[in-house]
Design an enzyme around this catalytic site. Structure first.
Site, PDB file in Angstrom:
ATOM      1  N   HIS A 165      22.245  28.912 -25.383  1.00  9.89           N
ATOM      2  CA  HIS A 165      21.738  29.946 -26.296  1.00  9.89           C
ATOM      3  C   HIS A 165      22.495  29.922 -27.614  1.00  9.89           C
ATOM      4  O   HIS A 165      23.729  29.926 -27.619  1.00  9.89           O
ATOM      5  CB  HIS A 165      21.875  31.331 -25.650  1.00  9.89           C
ATOM      6  CG  HIS A 165      21.251  32.419 -26.458  1.00  9.89           C
ATOM      7  ND1 HIS A 165      21.929  33.562 -26.826  1.00  9.89           N
ATOM      8  CD2 HIS A 165      20.017  32.537 -26.987  1.00  9.89           C
ATOM      9  CE1 HIS A 165      21.123  34.336 -27.539  1.00  9.89           C
ATOM     10  NE2 HIS A 165      19.962  33.742 -27.653  1.00  9.89           N
ATOM     11  N   GLU A 211      12.306  34.607 -32.457  1.00 11.81           N
ATOM     12  CA  GLU A 211      12.104  34.973 -33.871  1.00 11.81           C
ATOM     13  C   GLU A 211      11.745  33.693 -34.649  1.00 11.81           C
ATOM     14  O   GLU A 211      12.389  33.323 -35.629  1.00 11.81           O
ATOM     15  CB  GLU A 211      13.351  35.652 -34.477  1.00 11.81           C
ATOM     16  CG  GLU A 211      13.707  36.938 -33.791  1.00 11.81           C
ATOM     17  CD  GLU A 211      14.400  36.717 -32.455  1.00 11.81           C
ATOM     18  OE1 GLU A 211      13.932  37.276 -31.441  1.00 11.81           O
ATOM     19  OE2 GLU A 211      15.394  35.958 -32.406  1.00 11.81           O
ATOM     20  N   GLU A 234      10.892  42.094 -23.717  1.00  5.21           N
ATOM     21  CA  GLU A 234      12.065  42.861 -24.166  1.00  5.21           C
ATOM     22  C   GLU A 234      11.676  44.210 -24.768  1.00  5.21           C
ATOM     23  O   GLU A 234      12.435  45.173 -24.682  1.00  5.21           O
ATOM     24  CB  GLU A 234      12.871  42.036 -25.186  1.00  5.21           C
ATOM     25  CG  GLU A 234      12.074  41.680 -26.428  1.00  5.21           C
ATOM     26  CD  GLU A 234      12.834  40.762 -27.390  1.00  5.21           C
ATOM     27  OE1 GLU A 234      13.825  40.151 -26.982  1.00  5.21           O
ATOM     28  OE2 GLU A 234      12.420  40.669 -28.549  1.00  5.21           O
TER      29      GLU A 234
HETATM   30  C1  NOJ Z   1      16.012  38.546 -29.429  1.00  5.43           C
HETATM   31  C2  NOJ Z   1      15.425  37.672 -28.368  1.00  5.43           C
HETATM   32  O1  NOJ Z   1      14.021  37.788 -28.334  1.00  5.43           O
HETATM   33  C3  NOJ Z   1      16.044  38.064 -27.061  1.00  5.43           C
HETATM   34  O2  NOJ Z   1      15.441  37.339 -26.002  1.00  5.43           O
HETATM   35  C4  NOJ Z   1      17.537  37.845 -27.109  1.00  5.43           C
HETATM   36  O3  NOJ Z   1      18.100  38.326 -25.916  1.00  5.43           O
HETATM   37  C5  NOJ Z   1      18.161  38.595 -28.280  1.00  5.43           C
HETATM   38  N1  NOJ Z   1      17.446  38.331 -29.475  1.00  5.43           N
HETATM   39  C6  NOJ Z   1      19.608  38.196 -28.480  1.00  5.43           C
HETATM   40  O4  NOJ Z   1      19.676  36.873 -28.931  1.00  5.43           O
HETATM   41 CA    CA Z   2      12.605  38.875 -30.274  1.00  9.31          CA
END
Ligand code: NOJ
Ligand code: CA
Length: 677
Positions: free
Chosen positions: A377, A458, A482
């Protein structure tokens, strides 16, 4: 009266003097484009002789060169037909047919310098695309700054059609609840932009192969004209070029049914073939992650008591992944930079320095023993210069530890991507301007050198570049799960009944389905929580295509319901073929997919806030074969607000001549596995 008539005759005459036009049709003859140079270069689109787009302008203007607009006439055209097939290394279809008619039109200007360009049209049975080709020429030397792309899509149905859209140039990028409005009430919109005329004709406008150009949004002007509205650079220029250039394809998918849009392969067909060579290292798969715990506040990305990305916790997740057959474990919050308000930590993220309680070598060794990969990540918080400076080292660290997939993140308000230019000056860019279009692709191409596939969050919208760069394996680019943790409001019941006909037309989405415990903040309907039944959570795995699918909930919530979890364990992520069987935009959808590596079929169906019954004709199944159907469906008392967990799991013997009747609860759904006997 006589004078009026004369005037009218003169105007018509004047307009027709020397005007030339060219037409082309799709292979089945249903879709037709007519291009003219009368007044200015324009085109018109028909479907079965019904007008779809009325005269719509073509052309562009530059900051310091002559424009490609009025005065250009059609000089010649070249036609070609092509019918071939190509293979996807992974996808919703293993083989794709590319059958189209092409016409390339040469426009020229009699007087001005910069006097040539081409528009290339390709017409398929499921839609068409066109793009500009501007050759290097006298009068177009030096830096070329596009200040306006004149392209229009002038809908013949704008007064009465219904449209589904999200706003463009808003702070939240593509992460908006979809609007359903009359076409004439839309704002500046993102693509894919989908609408339905009163006679049921469905149209979706988007673009394909967005490379080294600004993303196209659409702005509604007088008389139903959707005008190309390119997202600018921070200095206001729309697109910067030097020498010959070709624009992305402007695409128009047309179908008499909503499912016809979903079954279209237009966007992929308009992209260039794979340029990476052997991509066996790009591996579709299912994953779990140190992730949902952060979103619901049980863990933190940053260091401290609740730190999620600890060695012991990751090992525990890896053990779970191994036990239940998942390929990988995503770990967020493993590296320095998350402490404090990480949304604004773009300057301090370090992509090679793990927190002390995260032992990357021990973790990857543990995973290697189990056959479970660590999924990496990189959250940039929008500081792309900071990321770019570390990118090679960051991928090298992961490569050394056996990582083949990395999720990236560009959390920053739209327009607030931070870059430091060649003079050391800080600039703020849009996520969908030319600068970021190039930056995202640079990340993909760099990752490929390290054998790494990328799941971009994003992101720039998808335009089918997975065909050219198969390691661009999936992305976000819409409201995902989310938002049900903290969205206030969470995604409404109709959200996933709109996505297949809008966002998902562009390509795979890492939606991260599979939340089993909906009551993490209480089951109160007004809380942030999935506004779905449990059966609908299972349906998402077949409805939403992604070669990487997450089981997003915490391991303990799956262990509490292993019977339902079995579907997530069984469902594949790579398909031989896929077909939308029925559906209406914003109401419901039923998707059938055939596993690429077995004879099994999977079907997922889901509905909006309305309960409904679907009669499922099983004629898509392989002939003369009997199947065991394992059905996961809403129980008789299921209802998303009051009773989301009521789930029936049953087995039935079926054959292709049967019809299954399935009832979906309010915001419910179903998931079926068909195993041949
Ligand atoms: C936004 C992402 O969509 C999400 O999956 C992630 O956990 C957070 N950013 C932190 O990077
Ligand atoms: Ca997002």
């Amino acid at each position: 009266m006589f004078r009026v008539l004369i005037c009218w005759v003169m105007i018509v005459f004047a307009h027709n003097v020397n005007a030339a036009s060219v037409s082309a049709t799709s292979p089945n003859g249903k879709l037709k484009v007519l291009v003219t140079d009368e007044k200015h270069p324009s085109y018109r689109v028909f479907y079965q002789d019904r007008l779809v787009l009325d005269w719509s302008k073509l052309g562009m203007t530059f900051a310091s060169h002559h424009p490609l607009t009025d005065g250009f006439t059609i000089k010649s055209n070249t036609k070609r037909t092509s019918d071939s097939e190509w293979q996807q290394p992974w996808g919703e279809h293993q083989v794709i047919r590319d059958h189209h008619n092409q016409v390339t039109i040469d426009f020229q200007h009699p007087r001005q310098s910069a006097n040539r360009y081409q528009v290339e049209f390709k017409l398929f049975n499921d839609g068409m695309g066109f793009r500009y080709r501007v050759p290097a020429q006298t009068g177009l030397e030096g830096n070329i700054h596009i200040t306006n792309e004149l392209t229009e899509f002038r809908s013949a149905d704008f007064k009465t059609a219904t449209a589904w859209w999200i706003p463009a140039r808003g702070w939240n990028r593509y992460e908006y609840v979809y609007n359903t409005t009359s076409f004439k009430d839309i704002d500046r919109v993102h693509t894919p932009f989908t609408y339905r005329a009163t006679d049921g004709l469905h149209v979706s406008i988007h673009e394909a192969a967005l490379v080294d150009y600004a993303g196209m949004t659409l702005d509604l002007r007088r008389d139903g004209r959707l005008k190309a509205d390119l997202t600018p650079w921070s200095d206001g220029v729309l697109v910067k070029k030097n020498g010959a250039f070709t624009t992305p394809w402007r695409t128009i998918q047309v179908s008499p049914s909503a499912t016809g849009l979903v079954n279209s392969t237009l966007i992929l067909n308009l992209n260039e073939p794979n340029t990476l060579g052997n991509v066996d290292w790009v591996k579709p798969g299912k994953y779990i992650g140190i992730w949902w715990g952060m979103h619901i506040g049980e863990n933190t990305w940053g260091s401290g008591d609740k730190h999620g990305a600890t060695t012991s916790e990751v090992k525990r997740y890896m053990d779970f992944a191994h036990k239940y057959g998942f390929n990988g474990v995503l770990v967020e919050g493993w590296n320095h930079g998350w402490d404090g308000d990480w949304y604004f930590n773009g300057d301090v993220f370090n992509f090679t320095k793990p927190y002390d309680d995260f032992d990357i070598e021990a973790i990857s060794a543990h995973g290697a023993n189990l056959g479970v990969e660590l999924i990496g990540h990189h959250e940039t918080s929008g500081n792309v210069t900071n990321y770019r400076q570390q990118m090679d080292d960051a991928f090298a660290l992961y490569q050394d530890n056996g990582v083949t997939q990395v999720k990236t993140g560009y959390v920053a308000d739209a327009g607030q991507i931070k870059r430091i230019d060649e003079n050391g000056i800080v600039r703020h860019e849009w996520h969908d301007g030319q600068f970021m279009v190039n930056e995202y692709l640079h990340n993909i191409i760099t990752a490929a050198k390290y054998g790494i596939s990328i799941n971009t969050h994003e992101p720039i919208k998808d335009t089918g570049l997975r065909r050219t760069y198969p390691n661009w394996i999936t992305r976000e680019g819409a409201r995902g799960m989310e938002f049900n943790a903290w969205g206030s409001p969470p995604n409404p019941p109709e959200h996933t009944a709109i996505l297949p006909f809008t966002r998902l037309l562009s390509g795979p989405m890492d939606f991260t389905p599979g939340i089993f415990d909906m009551g993490f903040k209480g089951l109160d309907a007004n809380s942030d929580r999935p506004q779905t039944t449990l059966a609908k959570q299972l349906a998402l795995y077949t409805v939403i295509y992604s070669p990487l699918q997450m089981a997003a909930d915490l391991p303990r919530n799956y262990e509490a319901n292993l019977a339902a979890f079995q579907f997530i364990r069984d469902v594949p992520v790579d398909w031989e073929k896929s077909k939308a069987l029925s559906g209406e935009v914003g109401d419901y959808i039923v998707m059938a997919r055939k596993d690429k590596h077995s004879s099994q079929w999977f079907v997922g169906g889901l509905t909006d806030e309305n309960a409904r019954v679907v009669n499922l004709d099983l004629d898509f199944l392989t002939n003369n074969t009997r199947y065991k159907a394992t059905i996961y469906k809403d129980g008789n008392n299921a209802q998303w607000e009051t009773n989301p967990y009521d789930l029936i799991i049953e087995n039935k013997l079926v054959s292709p001549s049967d019809t299954l009747t399935v009832k979906m609860a309010e915001s419910g759904g179903f998931a079926i596995k068909f195993s041949p006997l």
